[in-house]
Design a protein around this motif. Structure first.
Motif, PDB file in Angstrom:
ATOM      1  N   SER A   1      75.933 -12.189  37.599  1.00  0.00           N
ATOM      2  CA  SER A   1      75.217 -10.862  38.046  1.00  0.00           C
ATOM      3  C   SER A   1      74.354 -11.405  39.370  1.00  0.00           C
ATOM      4  O   SER A   1      74.194 -10.661  40.353  1.00  0.00           O
ATOM      5  CB  SER A   1      73.890 -10.703  37.118  1.00  0.00           C
ATOM      6  N   THR A   2      73.969 -12.544  39.503  1.00  0.00           N
ATOM      7  CA  THR A   2      73.674 -12.985  40.914  1.00  0.00           C
ATOM      8  C   THR A   2      74.412 -13.110  42.059  1.00  0.00           C
ATOM      9  O   THR A   2      74.183 -12.560  43.051  1.00  0.00           O
ATOM     10  CB  THR A   2      72.991 -14.737  40.770  1.00  0.00           C
ATOM     11  N   ALA A   3      75.785 -13.677  41.716  1.00  0.00           N
ATOM     12  CA  ALA A   3      76.842 -13.584  42.641  1.00  0.00           C
ATOM     13  C   ALA A   3      77.142 -12.088  43.018  1.00  0.00           C
ATOM     14  O   ALA A   3      77.123 -11.839  44.302  1.00  0.00           O
ATOM     15  CB  ALA A   3      77.917 -14.163  42.292  1.00  0.00           C
ATOM     16  N   PHE A   4      76.959 -11.080  42.237  1.00  0.00           N
ATOM     17  CA  PHE A   4      77.459  -9.804  42.398  1.00  0.00           C
ATOM     18  C   PHE A   4      76.351  -9.029  43.080  1.00  0.00           C
ATOM     19  O   PHE A   4      76.384  -8.454  44.315  1.00  0.00           O
ATOM     20  CB  PHE A   4      77.436  -8.831  41.094  1.00  0.00           C
ATOM     21  N   ARG A   5      75.182  -9.217  42.778  1.00  0.00           N
ATOM     22  CA  ARG A   5      73.839  -8.794  43.698  1.00  0.00           C
ATOM     23  C   ARG A   5      73.880  -9.331  44.968  1.00  0.00           C
ATOM     24  O   ARG A   5      73.832  -8.571  46.316  1.00  0.00           O
ATOM     25  CB  ARG A   5      72.648  -8.986  42.976  1.00  0.00           C
ATOM     26  N   ASP A   6      74.126 -10.538  45.284  1.00  0.00           N
ATOM     27  CA  ASP A   6      74.105 -11.359  46.710  1.00  0.00           C
ATOM     28  C   ASP A   6      75.108 -10.542  47.518  1.00  0.00           C
ATOM     29  O   ASP A   6      74.847 -10.009  48.732  1.00  0.00           O
ATOM     30  CB  ASP A   6      74.237 -12.786  46.559  1.00  0.00           C
ATOM     31  N   SER A   7      76.445 -10.670  47.008  1.00  0.00           N
ATOM     32  CA  SER A   7      77.516 -10.024  47.566  1.00  0.00           C
ATOM     33  C   SER A   7      77.298  -8.614  47.844  1.00  0.00           C
ATOM     34  O   SER A   7      77.635  -7.937  49.041  1.00  0.00           O
ATOM     35  CB  SER A   7      78.670 -10.274  47.000  1.00  0.00           C
ATOM     36  N   LEU A   8      76.685  -7.646  46.997  1.00  0.00           N
ATOM     37  CA  LEU A   8      76.539  -6.207  46.947  1.00  0.00           C
ATOM     38  C   LEU A   8      75.545  -6.101  48.358  1.00  0.00           C
ATOM     39  O   LEU A   8      75.544  -5.236  49.113  1.00  0.00           O
ATOM     40  CB  LEU A   8      75.992  -5.584  45.976  1.00  0.00           C
ATOM     41  N   LEU A   9      74.561  -7.074  48.374  1.00  0.00           N
ATOM     42  CA  LEU A   9      73.472  -6.849  49.515  1.00  0.00           C
ATOM     43  C   LEU A   9      74.339  -7.223  50.903  1.00  0.00           C
ATOM     44  O   LEU A   9      73.877  -6.551  51.812  1.00  0.00           O
ATOM     45  CB  LEU A   9      72.596  -7.904  49.357  1.00  0.00           C
ATOM     46  N   LEU A  10      75.093  -8.007  50.856  1.00  0.00           N
ATOM     47  CA  LEU A  10      76.045  -8.190  52.044  1.00  0.00           C
ATOM     48  C   LEU A  10      76.703  -6.919  52.502  1.00  0.00           C
ATOM     49  O   LEU A  10      76.496  -6.487  53.776  1.00  0.00           O
ATOM     50  CB  LEU A  10      76.850  -9.516  51.934  1.00  0.00           C
ATOM     51  N   ALA A  11      77.488  -6.455  51.453  1.00  0.00           N
ATOM     52  CA  ALA A  11      78.192  -4.987  51.808  1.00  0.00           C
ATOM     53  C   ALA A  11      77.185  -4.034  52.398  1.00  0.00           C
ATOM     54  O   ALA A  11      77.621  -3.175  53.175  1.00  0.00           O
ATOM     55  CB  ALA A  11      78.774  -4.517  50.404  1.00  0.00           C
ATOM     56  N   ALA A  12      76.130  -3.860  51.602  1.00  0.00           N
ATOM     57  CA  ALA A  12      74.992  -2.941  52.048  1.00  0.00           C
ATOM     58  C   ALA A  12      74.487  -3.274  53.487  1.00  0.00           C
ATOM     59  O   ALA A  12      74.641  -2.250  54.476  1.00  0.00           O
ATOM     60  CB  ALA A  12      73.909  -2.972  51.500  1.00  0.00           C
ATOM     61  N   GLY A  13      74.400  -4.463  53.764  1.00  0.00           N
ATOM     62  CA  GLY A  13      74.146  -4.955  55.184  1.00  0.00           C
ATOM     63  C   GLY A  13      75.290  -4.465  56.406  1.00  0.00           C
ATOM     64  O   GLY A  13      74.826  -4.011  57.244  1.00  0.00           O
ATOM     65  N   ILE A  14      76.320  -4.806  56.045  1.00  0.00           N
ATOM     66  CA  ILE A  14      77.479  -4.327  56.735  1.00  0.00           C
ATOM     67  C   ILE A  14      77.432  -2.613  56.932  1.00  0.00           C
ATOM     68  O   ILE A  14      77.633  -2.157  58.187  1.00  0.00           O
ATOM     69  CB  ILE A  14      78.939  -4.794  56.186  1.00  0.00           C
ATOM     70  N   ILE A  15      77.290  -2.100  55.924  1.00  0.00           N
ATOM     71  CA  ILE A  15      77.207  -0.690  55.964  1.00  0.00           C
ATOM     72  C   ILE A  15      76.000  -0.233  56.963  1.00  0.00           C
ATOM     73  O   ILE A  15      76.189   0.601  57.600  1.00  0.00           O
ATOM     74  CB  ILE A  15      77.295   0.238  54.629  1.00  0.00           C
ATOM     75  N   THR A  16      74.748  -1.081  56.829  1.00  0.00           N
ATOM     76  CA  THR A  16      73.733  -0.649  57.667  1.00  0.00           C
ATOM     77  C   THR A  16      74.000  -0.701  59.242  1.00  0.00           C
ATOM     78  O   THR A  16      73.740  -0.016  59.964  1.00  0.00           O
ATOM     79  CB  THR A  16      72.774  -1.661  57.388  1.00  0.00           C
ATOM     80  N   LEU A  17      74.963  -1.621  59.471  1.00  0.00           N
ATOM     81  CA  LEU A  17      75.401  -1.750  60.986  1.00  0.00           C
ATOM     82  C   LEU A  17      76.085  -0.628  61.422  1.00  0.00           C
ATOM     83  O   LEU A  17      76.087  -0.288  62.643  1.00  0.00           O
ATOM     84  CB  LEU A  17      76.201  -3.144  60.879  1.00  0.00           C
ATOM     85  N   ALA A  18      76.975   0.231  60.341  1.00  0.00           N
ATOM     86  CA  ALA A  18      77.648   1.488  60.683  1.00  0.00           C
ATOM     87  C   ALA A  18      76.671   2.448  61.049  1.00  0.00           C
ATOM     88  O   ALA A  18      76.640   3.318  61.863  1.00  0.00           O
ATOM     89  CB  ALA A  18      78.716   1.800  59.660  1.00  0.00           C
ATOM     90  N   LEU A  19      75.442   2.253  60.176  1.00  0.00           N
ATOM     91  CA  LEU A  19      74.267   3.386  60.475  1.00  0.00           C
ATOM     92  C   LEU A  19      73.887   3.241  61.815  1.00  0.00           C
ATOM     93  O   LEU A  19      73.444   4.188  62.450  1.00  0.00           O
ATOM     94  CB  LEU A  19      73.412   3.037  59.407  1.00  0.00           C
ATOM     95  N   VAL A  20      73.653   2.086  62.242  1.00  0.00           N
ATOM     96  CA  VAL A  20      72.919   1.798  63.516  1.00  0.00           C
ATOM     97  C   VAL A  20      73.962   2.333  64.719  1.00  0.00           C
ATOM     98  O   VAL A  20      73.598   2.902  65.779  1.00  0.00           O
ATOM     99  CB  VAL A  20      72.969   0.233  63.750  1.00  0.00           C
ATOM    100  N   ALA A  21      75.321   2.085  64.498  1.00  0.00           N
ATOM    101  CA  ALA A  21      76.279   2.518  65.487  1.00  0.00           C
ATOM    102  C   ALA A  21      76.032   4.244  65.512  1.00  0.00           C
ATOM    103  O   ALA A  21      75.997   4.824  66.634  1.00  0.00           O
ATOM    104  CB  ALA A  21      77.483   2.223  65.174  1.00  0.00           C
ATOM    105  N   ALA A  22      75.868   4.898  64.167  1.00  0.00           N
ATOM    106  CA  ALA A  22      75.958   6.086  64.315  1.00  0.00           C
ATOM    107  C   ALA A  22      74.535   6.845  64.934  1.00  0.00           C
ATOM    108  O   ALA A  22      74.613   7.934  65.752  1.00  0.00           O
ATOM    109  CB  ALA A  22      75.838   6.640  62.728  1.00  0.00           C
ATOM    110  N   LEU A  23      73.484   5.906  64.579  1.00  0.00           N
ATOM    111  CA  LEU A  23      72.132   6.456  65.368  1.00  0.00           C
ATOM    112  C   LEU A  23      72.313   6.403  66.957  1.00  0.00           C
ATOM    113  O   LEU A  23      71.719   6.964  67.712  1.00  0.00           O
ATOM    114  CB  LEU A  23      71.092   5.653  64.765  1.00  0.00           C
ATOM    115  N   VAL A  24      73.029   5.171  67.517  1.00  0.00           N
ATOM    116  CA  VAL A  24      73.357   4.908  68.806  1.00  0.00           C
ATOM    117  C   VAL A  24      73.932   6.262  69.389  1.00  0.00           C
ATOM    118  O   VAL A  24      73.496   6.728  70.654  1.00  0.00           O
ATOM    119  CB  VAL A  24      74.132   3.630  69.081  1.00  0.00           C
ATOM    120  N   ASP A  25      74.781   6.731  68.792  1.00  0.00           N
ATOM    121  CA  ASP A  25      75.743   7.841  69.152  1.00  0.00           C
ATOM    122  C   ASP A  25      74.786   9.044  69.123  1.00  0.00           C
ATOM    123  O   ASP A  25      74.924   9.931  70.111  1.00  0.00           O
ATOM    124  CB  ASP A  25      76.905   8.151  68.087  1.00  0.00           C
ATOM    125  N   ILE A  26      74.035   9.317  68.237  1.00  0.00           N
ATOM    126  CA  ILE A  26      72.902  10.493  68.049  1.00  0.00           C
ATOM    127  C   ILE A  26      72.007  10.417  69.085  1.00  0.00           C
ATOM    128  O   ILE A  26      71.995  11.383  70.029  1.00  0.00           O
ATOM    129  CB  ILE A  26      72.235  10.382  66.611  1.00  0.00           C
TER     130      ILE A  26
END
Length: 456
Positions: A416-441
């Motif tokens: 469970s700990t391993a899954f939560r840690d890695s899921l947070l990293l995946a969410a962090g990567i997707i946050t970078l995509a959100l930053v790119a979208a905001l830059v475009d806007i």
């Protein structure tokens, strides 16, 4: 079929192992070899469709995919299966750019957005329900031979797709076909560059030497050489890929968003399946059912997003990315501590929210990214966009998977700990995509204000 086969085979690996006595390296190539050859041929296949006819390329690709699916299902040795998967991946790479190219060719305006919405729904469903469909087929076919039906199921669908394509799709692109050579030097440079980038990512678990990471800078050198060659070649003949597309803000930022989003998006299913099956002991069927809320949310939102993307533009993609991040954060929250009760039930609503967000990302972003691409370059433009998605997927699975296993080792088997840690990293990567979208806007609004001042 082509995107389903990226994920559907994961749940069939244990029965393949028993039936064929495959080594870990063989099994890794069954999974990663498909992704490698898929990514390799996307741009050349897109260019071929642009020049010689998208229907021809589509039919050839689907026919080859159907034949190699049958050969994979009939495999009698690991080597046979690996060879079939390599050619099957190349066939998938031939098909996919033609779909986007045909949408560009046949639709305009809001109709194009709706068509991409349906495509996005297909992408969302096929990526997410692979484990579920694989689990069902294995259960129906039995532990020993059920894995073969994972491949055989493609055969009737492929035959029907070829017949419908010959009847319904236009025979050639608008205007006269391009009879120029298809830039073999560009194909070679791009192929070597993409191979060197993808190999250490897809073989990360099997190649233990740290020298494998030296292939990535070598791949970047070849890609830089590809860019220089295309710049020179484009002055004399139609190039494999028109670098001028990167002067389009919508194409450049859209491609970046797609690359980063797929790095986080694809990794979610990889670690969730491992967590449920290997960590908690759920069956392949239950593990597949647990991902279904994401698939349903993605399908529904994709259809809606395709209809309204021309009205709302990139802010719609930003809202979708925010929804995915919130959904993943909620998943981490409900699994805090040692979760009691059924994990698939606990994660159903958060994954539904993430799926709804994802549906507002993939199709609308693809529509916006390709909106200004000229129709004669639609296939190669879509091919480069999808090559970025494949590279992003491989990089994301490598990074998130490495964190998952290192956390598992560090916590002495706390899944469970391993899954939560890695899921947070995946969410962090997707946050970078959100930053790119905001830059475009923000950049688009600044450009609009400048234009208004100029008009005055």
């Amino acid at each position: 079929m082509t995107l389903l086969d990226v994920s559907i085979v994961n749940v069939a690996v244990p029965s393949m192992d028993r039936a064929l006595r495959a080594t870990p390296s063989d099994l890794q190539w069954v999974l990663s070899g498909y992704a490698l050859t898929f990514g390799l041929v996307l741009v050349p296949a897109g260019r071929f469709g642009d020049a010689r006819g998208r229907r021809t390329a589509f039919v050839v690709g689907v026919a080859l995919f159907t034949i190699t699916s049958a050969l994979a299902g009939l495999a009698r040795s690991p080597e046979w299966l690996v060879a079939a998967r390599l050619v099957q991946g190349a066939a998938a790479g031939i098909v996919n750019p033609q779909v986007s190219g045909l949408i560009q060719q046949l639709f305009r305006g809001a109709e194009r957005g709706r068509a991409f919405g349906l495509l996005g729904a297909t992408i969302g469903i096929s990526t997410a329900v692979g484990p579920l469909l694989g689990g069902l087929l294995i259960q129906l076919g039995g532990e020993e031979h059920g894995w073969r039906w994972v491949f055989f199921v493609n055969v009737p669908v492929g035959i029907l797709a070829v017949l419908l394509a010959l009847r319904l799709l236009p025979a050639r692109p608008t205007g006269q076909p391009d009879r120029h050579r298809l830039d073999p030097v560009g194909v070679l440079l791009l192929g070597i560059g993409v191979t060197l980038l993808l190999l250490p990512l897809v073989e990360r678990a099997q190649w233990h030497t740290p020298w494998k990471w030296a292939l990535i800078p070598a791949g970047l050198v070849f890609l830089a050489g590809f860019g220089l060659w295309e710049h020179w070649y484009g002055k004399h003949r139609p190039p494999l890929f028109c670098l001028g597309l990167f002067r389009l803000r919508s194409y450049t930022l859209g491609s970046l968003i797609a690359l980063v989003y797929f790095a986080g998006f694809t990794a979610i299913f990889f670690i969730f399946t491992l967590y449920l099956q290997n960590g908690l002991g759920y069956s392949a069927l239950i593990a597949g059912l647990a991902i279904t809320p994401f698939a349903l949310g993605s399908a529904a939102a994709s259809a809606l997003g395709g209809r309204v993307v021309t009205r709302y533009g990139r802010p719609l993609v930003a809202v979708g990315l925010l929804g995915v991040v919130i959904g993943l954060g909620a998943t981490v929250y409900v699994l805090r501590g040692s979760p009691s009760g059924s994990v698939p039930l606990l994660t159903a609503v958060p994954l539904l929210v993430a799926g709804l967000g994802s549906g507002l990302v993939i199709a609308p972003n693809q529509t916006l990214t390709l909106s200004q691409v000229p129709v004669p370059q639609a296939g190669s433009g879509a091919g480069m966009l999808q090559t970025g998605q494949r590279i992003g997927s491989a990089a994301g699975i490598a990074a998130v998977g490495a964190l998952f296993f290192s956390s598992l080792s560090r916590t002495h088997g706390q899944w469970s700990t391993a899954f939560r840690d890695s899921l947070l990293l995946a969410a962090g990567i997707i946050t970078l995509a959100l930053v790119a979208a905001l830059v475009d806007i923000l950049g688009g609004r600044r450009r609009d204000r400048t234009y208004q001042r100029t008009k005055r």
